[in-house]
Write a protein that holds these residues in place. Structure first.
Motif, PDB file in Angstrom:
ATOM      1  N   ARG A  84      53.245  25.982 -27.606  1.00 24.92           N
ATOM      2  CA  ARG A  84      53.485  27.817 -27.651  1.00 24.92           C
ATOM      3  C   ARG A  84      53.101  28.810 -26.361  1.00 24.92           C
ATOM      4  O   ARG A  84      52.082  28.182 -25.781  1.00 24.92           O
ATOM      5  N   GLN A  85      53.933  29.666 -25.924  1.00 27.97           N
ATOM      6  CA  GLN A  85      53.439  29.996 -24.884  1.00 27.97           C
ATOM      7  C   GLN A  85      52.275  31.430 -25.302  1.00 27.97           C
ATOM      8  O   GLN A  85      52.541  31.981 -26.427  1.00 27.97           O
ATOM      9  N   TYR A  86      50.472  31.651 -24.706  1.00 29.75           N
ATOM     10  CA  TYR A  86      50.432  32.710 -24.710  1.00 29.75           C
ATOM     11  C   TYR A  86      49.254  33.528 -23.534  1.00 29.75           C
ATOM     12  O   TYR A  86      49.568  32.688 -22.770  1.00 29.75           O
ATOM     13  N   SER A  87      49.837  34.273 -23.355  1.00 30.30           N
ATOM     14  CA  SER A  87      49.255  35.266 -22.540  1.00 30.30           C
ATOM     15  C   SER A  87      47.324  35.075 -22.786  1.00 30.30           C
ATOM     16  O   SER A  87      47.063  35.050 -23.881  1.00 30.30           O
ATOM     17  N   LEU A  88      47.016  34.738 -21.419  1.00 35.96           N
ATOM     18  CA  LEU A  88      45.552  34.796 -21.583  1.00 35.96           C
ATOM     19  C   LEU A  88      45.787  36.841 -20.972  1.00 35.96           C
ATOM     20  O   LEU A  88      45.710  37.662 -20.211  1.00 35.96           O
ATOM     21  N   CYS A  89      44.351  36.879 -22.285  1.00 34.97           N
ATOM     22  CA  CYS A  89      43.560  38.629 -21.930  1.00 34.97           C
ATOM     23  C   CYS A  89      42.137  38.558 -21.787  1.00 34.97           C
ATOM     24  O   CYS A  89      41.894  39.463 -22.367  1.00 34.97           O
ATOM     25  N   SER A  90      41.964  37.719 -21.150  1.00 36.82           N
ATOM     26  CA  SER A  90      40.716  37.399 -20.610  1.00 36.82           C
ATOM     27  C   SER A  90      40.572  38.792 -19.455  1.00 36.82           C
ATOM     28  O   SER A  90      41.426  39.093 -18.587  1.00 36.82           O
ATOM     29  N   ASP A  91      39.448  38.330 -19.121  1.00 42.32           N
ATOM     30  CA  ASP A  91      38.986  38.835 -17.242  1.00 42.32           C
ATOM     31  C   ASP A  91      39.388  37.278 -16.500  1.00 42.32           C
ATOM     32  O   ASP A  91      38.752  36.205 -16.917  1.00 42.32           O
ATOM     33  N   PRO A  92      40.246  37.532 -15.714  1.00 41.39           N
ATOM     34  CA  PRO A  92      40.568  36.248 -14.219  1.00 41.39           C
ATOM     35  C   PRO A  92      40.057  36.331 -13.712  1.00 41.39           C
ATOM     36  O   PRO A  92      39.268  34.899 -13.113  1.00 41.39           O
ATOM     37  N   HIS A  93      38.186  37.016 -13.344  1.00 37.95           N
ATOM     38  CA  HIS A  93      36.989  36.491 -12.301  1.00 37.95           C
ATOM     39  C   HIS A  93      36.298  35.469 -13.510  1.00 37.95           C
ATOM     40  O   HIS A  93      35.618  34.605 -12.601  1.00 37.95           O
ATOM     41  N   ASP A  94      36.081  35.374 -14.696  1.00 39.32           N
ATOM     42  CA  ASP A  94      35.476  34.860 -15.713  1.00 39.32           C
ATOM     43  C   ASP A  94      36.404  33.318 -15.836  1.00 39.32           C
ATOM     44  O   ASP A  94      37.501  33.089 -16.723  1.00 39.32           O
TER      45      ASP A  94
END
Length: 312
Positions: free
Chosen positions: A47-57
């Motif tokens: 399954r595909q899930y969007s990343l919803c955190s901080d791209p800098h982490d």
């Protein structure tokens, strides 16, 4: 990548978030707002899930998962089988929902469609852009990340359907605004409504991400054609009702794929000649008109085009 679930958290009614880190402790690949990853579950489902955190982490990623009891089993596996400390295989980030630079944005999210929008909002705020977010859901308790959005004040409009009815799109979208990009993600009826409201906006203003396949066009081409797999030096016939991807697999040609529904972008290939009828939910209308790439899991040759040549 083998990843460990550092934290599983109830984010809303029927929504959990999983915070993931590499099992070997290594740094994660970089990503930009709008990116998603494939999660390969032990029951054989991807399954595909969007990343919803901080791209800098670059130590952890976070995904949000909506429980869908009537779905195909992916979310039920996540809810029933995955907990903190478990490991799971996760693919590299891919992004077909890129946040382009702009002086102003209107973001529209419905339900779990908030997941790719959340890091976009943060990026727009950091860039000093003018922006607003309209976020709808069935009920307030079913809407994830309200605590994180609270810091943005009146830039964010929370619109639970049981309190205010359907989203009022006329306010943010009723008047075309040159220089403003509209990003929308959520249920198909909401996206169709957003597209209708932005019909008079400058071309290219609207960017959407769909979680479900587009309904087939009843007037679409459904006839046999030839496909030349240029890299593999193979030519084959694609019958009506059979995908290019299936024909490639039958010929022993390895192609990347994940959803087989035209929603994830995994199977995108370069279109070297011929014209495709694009049936995917990934490419923008402008990208479809360019006829430079296609999704071989769903797209076909245009009616009257006898042959496609693709880089596969």
């Amino acid at each position: 990548m083998r990843m460990i679930i550092e934290e599983r958290r109830d984010a809303a009614d029927g929504v959990v978030t999983l915070t993931l880190a590499r099992a070997d402790g290594a740094t994660l690949p970089a990503w930009d707002p709008g990116a998603h990853v494939d999660v390969m579950l032990d029951n054989g489902i991807t399954r595909q899930y969007s990343l919803c955190s901080d791209p800098h982490d670059l130590r952890t990623w976070r995904i949000g998962v909506l429980r869908e009891p009537g779905g195909r089993g992916g979310s039920e596996y996540v809810f029933g089988k995955l907990h903190g400390g478990d490991t799971v295989e996760v693919g590299e980030p891919r992004n077909h929902f890129v946040l382009e630079p702009a002086p102003a944005y209107v973001f529209v999210a419905g339900g779990i469609g908030i997941t790719p929008i959340l890091p976009m909002v943060a990026a727009a705020a950091r860039a000093g852009a003018s922006w607003s977010l309209l976020y709808g859901g069935r009920t307030r308790s079913s809407m994830a990340f309200l605590d994180e959005l609270a810091r943005y004040g009146d830039r964010v409009t929370i619109a639970p359907q049981d309190e205010v009815g359907l989203l009022d799109l006329d306010g943010p979208l009723g008047t075309p605004r040159p220089g403003t990009l509209v990003y929308a993600c959520g249920p198909a009826p909401m996206l169709d409504a957003v597209a209708a409201r932005t019909g008079g906006w400058p071309a290219g203003s609207l960017r959407v991400e769909r979680f479900t396949p587009l309904a087939p066009d009843p007037a679409g081409a459904e006839e046999a054609f030839e496909v030349e797999f240029a890299t593999s030096v193979v030519t084959a016939t694609v019958p009506a009702g059979v995908s290019i991807l299936s024909v490639a697999e039958s010929a022993g040609i390895m192609a990347d794929w994940s959803c087989r529904e035209g929603t994830c972008g995994s199977c995108e290939v370069s279109l070297l000649s011929g014209r495709a009828e694009h049936r995917d939910a990934v490419l923008t209308e402008e990208e479809k008109q360019e006829q430079s790439t296609m999704m071989v899991c769903v797209s076909r040759a245009e009616r009257g085009c006898p042959r496609l040549r693709i880089d596969l």
